[in-house]
Design a protein around this motif. Structure first.
Motif, PDB file in Angstrom:
ATOM      1  N   UNK A 151      33.827  31.256  47.840  1.00 38.54           N
ATOM      2  CA  UNK A 151      33.513  32.326  46.634  1.00 38.54           C
ATOM      3  C   UNK A 151      32.055  32.234  46.638  1.00 38.54           C
ATOM      4  N   UNK A 152      31.705  33.326  46.423  1.00 41.32           N
ATOM      5  CA  UNK A 152      30.129  33.920  46.198  1.00 41.32           C
ATOM      6  C   UNK A 152      30.372  34.658  44.835  1.00 41.32           C
ATOM      7  N   UNK A 153      29.732  34.012  43.695  1.00 44.35           N
ATOM      8  CA  UNK A 153      29.654  34.821  42.508  1.00 44.35           C
ATOM      9  C   UNK A 153      28.578  36.174  42.818  1.00 44.35           C
ATOM     10  N   UNK A 154      29.082  37.313  42.519  1.00 43.21           N
ATOM     11  CA  UNK A 154      28.142  38.347  42.551  1.00 43.21           C
ATOM     12  C   UNK A 154      27.043  38.042  41.619  1.00 43.21           C
ATOM     13  N   UNK A 155      25.802  38.029  42.289  1.00 43.96           N
ATOM     14  CA  UNK A 155      24.344  38.069  41.458  1.00 43.96           C
ATOM     15  C   UNK A 155      24.374  38.907  40.582  1.00 43.96           C
ATOM     16  N   UNK A 156      24.693  40.240  40.709  1.00 45.03           N
ATOM     17  CA  UNK A 156      24.327  41.610  39.959  1.00 45.03           C
ATOM     18  C   UNK A 156      25.609  41.911  39.293  1.00 45.03           C
ATOM     19  N   UNK A 202      36.855  39.283  54.262  1.00 46.27           N
ATOM     20  CA  UNK A 202      35.828  39.046  53.048  1.00 46.27           C
ATOM     21  C   UNK A 202      36.214  40.400  52.187  1.00 46.27           C
ATOM     22  N   UNK A 203      36.492  39.899  50.904  1.00 43.97           N
ATOM     23  CA  UNK A 203      36.862  40.938  49.715  1.00 43.97           C
ATOM     24  C   UNK A 203      36.087  40.729  48.657  1.00 43.97           C
ATOM     25  N   UNK A 204      35.778  41.819  47.797  1.00 40.96           N
ATOM     26  CA  UNK A 204      35.423  41.713  46.335  1.00 40.96           C
ATOM     27  C   UNK A 204      36.377  41.737  45.635  1.00 40.96           C
ATOM     28  N   UNK A 205      36.466  40.569  44.844  1.00 39.27           N
ATOM     29  CA  UNK A 205      37.846  40.256  43.947  1.00 39.27           C
ATOM     30  C   UNK A 205      37.317  39.694  42.511  1.00 39.27           C
ATOM     31  N   UNK A 206      38.089  40.038  41.751  1.00 34.88           N
ATOM     32  CA  UNK A 206      37.524  39.644  40.301  1.00 34.88           C
ATOM     33  C   UNK A 206      38.178  38.211  39.979  1.00 34.88           C
ATOM     34  N   UNK A 207      37.510  37.370  39.472  1.00 32.00           N
ATOM     35  CA  UNK A 207      38.430  36.146  39.059  1.00 32.00           C
ATOM     36  C   UNK A 207      37.993  36.013  37.333  1.00 32.00           C
ATOM     37  N   UNK A 208      39.102  35.444  36.832  1.00 29.39           N
ATOM     38  CA  UNK A 208      39.015  35.382  35.320  1.00 29.39           C
ATOM     39  C   UNK A 208      38.190  34.152  34.834  1.00 29.39           C
ATOM     40  N   UNK A 209      37.409  34.462  33.830  1.00 27.26           N
ATOM     41  CA  UNK A 209      36.771  33.450  33.063  1.00 27.26           C
ATOM     42  C   UNK A 209      37.569  32.979  32.026  1.00 27.26           C
ATOM     43  N   UNK A 239      28.312  31.108  38.634  1.00 28.19           N
ATOM     44  CA  UNK A 239      28.428  32.518  37.892  1.00 28.19           C
ATOM     45  C   UNK A 239      27.199  32.670  37.191  1.00 28.19           C
ATOM     46  N   UNK A 240      26.754  33.980  36.972  1.00 28.22           N
ATOM     47  CA  UNK A 240      25.908  34.255  35.821  1.00 28.22           C
ATOM     48  C   UNK A 240      26.395  35.058  34.844  1.00 28.22           C
ATOM     49  N   UNK A 241      26.594  34.536  33.444  1.00 28.88           N
ATOM     50  CA  UNK A 241      27.452  34.549  32.614  1.00 28.88           C
ATOM     51  C   UNK A 241      27.211  36.324  32.119  1.00 28.88           C
ATOM     52  N   UNK A 242      26.060  36.793  31.939  1.00 23.07           N
ATOM     53  CA  UNK A 242      25.912  38.120  31.647  1.00 23.07           C
ATOM     54  C   UNK A 242      26.610  39.155  32.701  1.00 23.07           C
ATOM     55  N   UNK A 243      27.100  38.678  33.917  1.00 28.71           N
ATOM     56  CA  UNK A 243      27.587  39.752  34.719  1.00 28.71           C
ATOM     57  C   UNK A 243      29.167  40.038  34.444  1.00 28.71           C
ATOM     58  N   UNK A 244      29.543  39.421  33.492  1.00 27.02           N
ATOM     59  CA  UNK A 244      30.949  39.262  33.116  1.00 27.02           C
ATOM     60  C   UNK A 244      31.548  40.581  32.478  1.00 27.02           C
ATOM     61  N   UNK A 284      36.240  38.784  33.313  1.00 25.60           N
ATOM     62  CA  UNK A 284      36.160  38.394  34.625  1.00 25.60           C
ATOM     63  C   UNK A 284      34.798  38.586  35.424  1.00 25.60           C
ATOM     64  N   UNK A 285      34.592  38.085  36.516  1.00 28.96           N
ATOM     65  CA  UNK A 285      33.281  38.167  37.323  1.00 28.96           C
ATOM     66  C   UNK A 285      33.772  38.801  38.496  1.00 28.96           C
ATOM     67  N   UNK A 286      32.667  39.312  39.046  1.00 35.69           N
ATOM     68  CA  UNK A 286      33.060  40.015  40.732  1.00 35.69           C
ATOM     69  C   UNK A 286      32.646  38.810  41.457  1.00 35.69           C
TER      70      UNK A 286
END
Ligand SMILES: O=C(O)CCC(=O)C(=O)O
Ligand SMILES: [Fe+2]
Length: 426
Positions: free
Chosen positions: A274-279, A314-321, A384-389, A409-411
Motif C-alpha cells: 500500500x502506498x498512501x497518495x501524497x497529494x 495496481x488500483x487506486x482505492x480508498x481506505x478508511x481512517x 498517511x498525510x492527515x490532510x489528504x483525507x 478515507x484516504x486514497x
C-alpha cells in the motif's frame, strides 16, 4: 460551440461567443516575436531560402520565390487528391519541404483549443490533451485565390478538427467562413478586415471536422497559412496509461522494485503493498472518482506508472481512517486491538456513501459492508498525510444519544504482489 478563434485580444472588438451570430469573427490579434520560415528550393537556383515574418515589402522577392517553390494545392474528392482551379486556387508546400520557428503550443493556442473544444466533443474518448500536427503551408494569392466549401478529410479516427494559422503577410479578402448546423462565423484576417488589424500579428481559427468551411477570394496580396490536423491526445493526466515520451524503466524506483520482486525473500507468500497518495484528490466525489488515475500528481503518478510498467495489478482505492472500535479484533475489555495488521480497504473508489446502518443493535460488521470493502493485510510503504483525507462514509450511531458519524478515507495505491513462486523462475 463548434469553432473557436483566438482569445488574445489587444484592444480590438472581441467577437460574440454566440456562433448563431453570422458576424465577423476576425477581430483578434496575437502578437508574436518575428520568426523565420526556411525552405528548400528545387527551382533553377536550388538551395535553401529564408523569409522573415511579418513579411514587409522589402521581402517581396523572397515571397515570390516561396510561391514559385510551392505546388498547386489539391483537395480530397471521393478518396482522390484532385487539382481543380475552379474549386481551389491556392499554392501548397508539404511540411517536409520547410521548417518554421513558429509553434502554436508556445503561444498558448493549443491549450486554448484543449480548453474550449474538448469539453464539448461528442465523443467517448476520455482525454484531456490535444496534439496539433503541422500539415501544410498554403498561400492564397490575389487575384482570386480561394477554396470552395468543403469539409476536411480526417486523417485518423482520433482527428477531431483543424487549425488554421494565418501568418502576418499583407492581404485583403480571403475570409475563412465556417458553418455548422445553420450557424456561420467569418474570420477576416485581411488588413482591411473589421478591427483594423495590422499585418504584424498571428490570426487563427480552429473548428471541428464536421464543420463546412470555405476561403473566399483573396483580392489583394498573399494570404499565407499553416494548417494543422488536431488529434485527441492522452494529455498530461494519462501518463498512467500512456507515456510515450518517458521510459519509466529508466527511473531508479523501477530498478529497485524489479530487484525486490526477483528476490524470493521479498513478500514470499505474496500480498498487498500500500502506498498512501501524497497529494489530496477529490476521491470521494463522482467527478473525482472519474478523474483518477488520470489526475494523479507527482510521486503518486510516478509510483503508479512504475507498478503498472512492472505488470503488477495496481488500483487506486480508498481506505478508511477509523477508530479502533470498528476493527474486528477490538477487545472491549482491554480497549485494545489484538491485531493491528489489517486495514479496511474499499473495493474501488466511490463517491460518499450514506447508510442507515449503525443504529440500535448495529455494529461495525453491519456498517462497513455498505462501503463494499475488505479487511486487508497491507504492507504500507508510505505513511498517511492527515490532510489528504475526505469524508467517504456516513452512518448512524446509537448510544446515549442517537446521531451520525462521518468516516474519513484516504486514497491509496494498492498493489497485488504475487507469491515469489509465481514471480521468480525456479
Ligand atoms: O486557409 C484556410 O483558412 C482554410 C484552409 C482549408 O480549409 C484547408 O486547407 O483545408
Ligand atoms: Fe479545409
Amino acid at each position: 460551440m463548434d469553432f473557436i478563434s483566438v482569445a488574445f485580444c489587444t484592444g480590438t472588438d472581441e467577437p460574440s461567443q454566440d456562433p448563431a451570430d453570422d458576424h465577423n469573427g476576425g477581430a483578434q490579434d496575437l502578437t508574436v516575436k518575428p520568426f523565420n520560415l526556411r525552405w528548400d528550393s528545387s527551382g533553377s537556383s536550388s538551395g535553401s531560402f529564408k523569409i522573415n515574418f511579418p513579411i514587409g515589402d522589402e521581402q517581396h522577392g523572397s515571397l515570390l520565390r516561396l510561391i514559385q517553390d510551392c505546388q498547386p494545392a489539391s483537395f480530397g474528392y471521393k478518396g482522390d487528391d484532385v487539382n481543380d482551379e475552379s474549386y481551389r486556387k491556392a499554392a501548397k508546400m508539404d511540411r517536409s519541404a520547410f521548417c518554421v520557428d513558429f509553434c502554436p503550443y508556445e503561444v498558448g493556442i493549443i491549450d486554448t483549443i484543449a480548453q474550449v473544444l474538448l469539453p464539448n466533443a461528442a465523443s467517448n474518448i476520455a482525454t484531456h490533451g490535444v496534439k496539433a500536427e503541422l500539415y501544410k503551408l498554403n498561400i492564397y494569392s490575389a487575384l482570386s485565390g480561394f477554396f470552395k466549401t468543403h469539409v476536411d478529410t480526417p486523417r485518423s479516427e482520433t482527428q477531431f478538427g483543424s487549425l488554421v494559422v494565418s501568418l502576418p503577410c499583407h492581404h485583403e479578402g480571403g475570409q475563412l467562413v465556417v458553418r455548422h448546423a445553420g450557424n456561420s462565423l467569418t474570420f477576416d484576417w485581411g488588413n482591411s478586415g473589421s478591427g483594423g488589424k495590422t499585418s504584424t500579428s498571428i490570426q487563427w481559427a480552429a473548428f471541428y471536422s464536421d464543420c463546412e468551411h470555405e476561403v473566399l477570394e483573396v483580392t489583394e496580396g498573399h494570404r499565407v497559412t499553416l494548417t494543422y490536423n488536431l488529434y485527441y491526445a492522452p494529455g498530461v493526466g494519462d501518463l498512467a496509461v500512456n507515456s510515450p515520451a518517458m521510459d519509466v524503466k529508466t527511473l531508479p524506483l523501477y530498478k529497485k522494485l524489479q530487484d525486490a520482486l526477483r528476490d524470493r525473500s521479498f513478500m514470499t507468500e505474496g500480498g498487498y503493498l500500500g502506498i498512501f497518495c501524497q497529494h489530496a484528490y477529490a476521491h470521494s466525489t463522482v467527478e473525482g472518482v472519474k478523474s483518477l488515475p488520470a489526475v494523479l500528481k507527482g510521486a503518486d503518478m510516478a509510483v503508479y506508472t512504475i507498478f503498472k510498467a512492472l505488470d503488477l495489478p495496481t488500483s487506486i482505492r480508498p481506505f478508511l481512517y477509523i477508530d479502533d472500535w470498528y476493527h474486528p479484533t477490538f477487545d472491549w475489555r482491554s480497549q485494545r486491538l489484538s491485531d493491528t495488521s489489517t486495514t479496511y480497504v474499499g473495493g474501488k473508489m466511490r463517491p460518499l456513501v450514506i447508510t442507515e446502518r449503525g443504529g440500535e443493535g448495529d455494529g461495525p460488521d453491519d456498517i462497513l459492508p455498505s462501503f463494499e470493502g475488505d479487511w486487508l493485510k497491507v504492507n504500507w510503504l508510505i505513511k498517511p498525510v492527515k490532510d489528504t483525507a475526505c469524508v467517504n462514509l456516513i452512518h448512524l450511531t446509537y448510544g446515549n444519544q442517537a446521531g451520525i458519524d462521518c468516516v474519513y478515507s484516504y486514497a491509496a495505491l494498492i498493489v497485488t504482489i504475487p507469491p515469489a513462486s509465481e514471480r521468480v523462475p525456479a
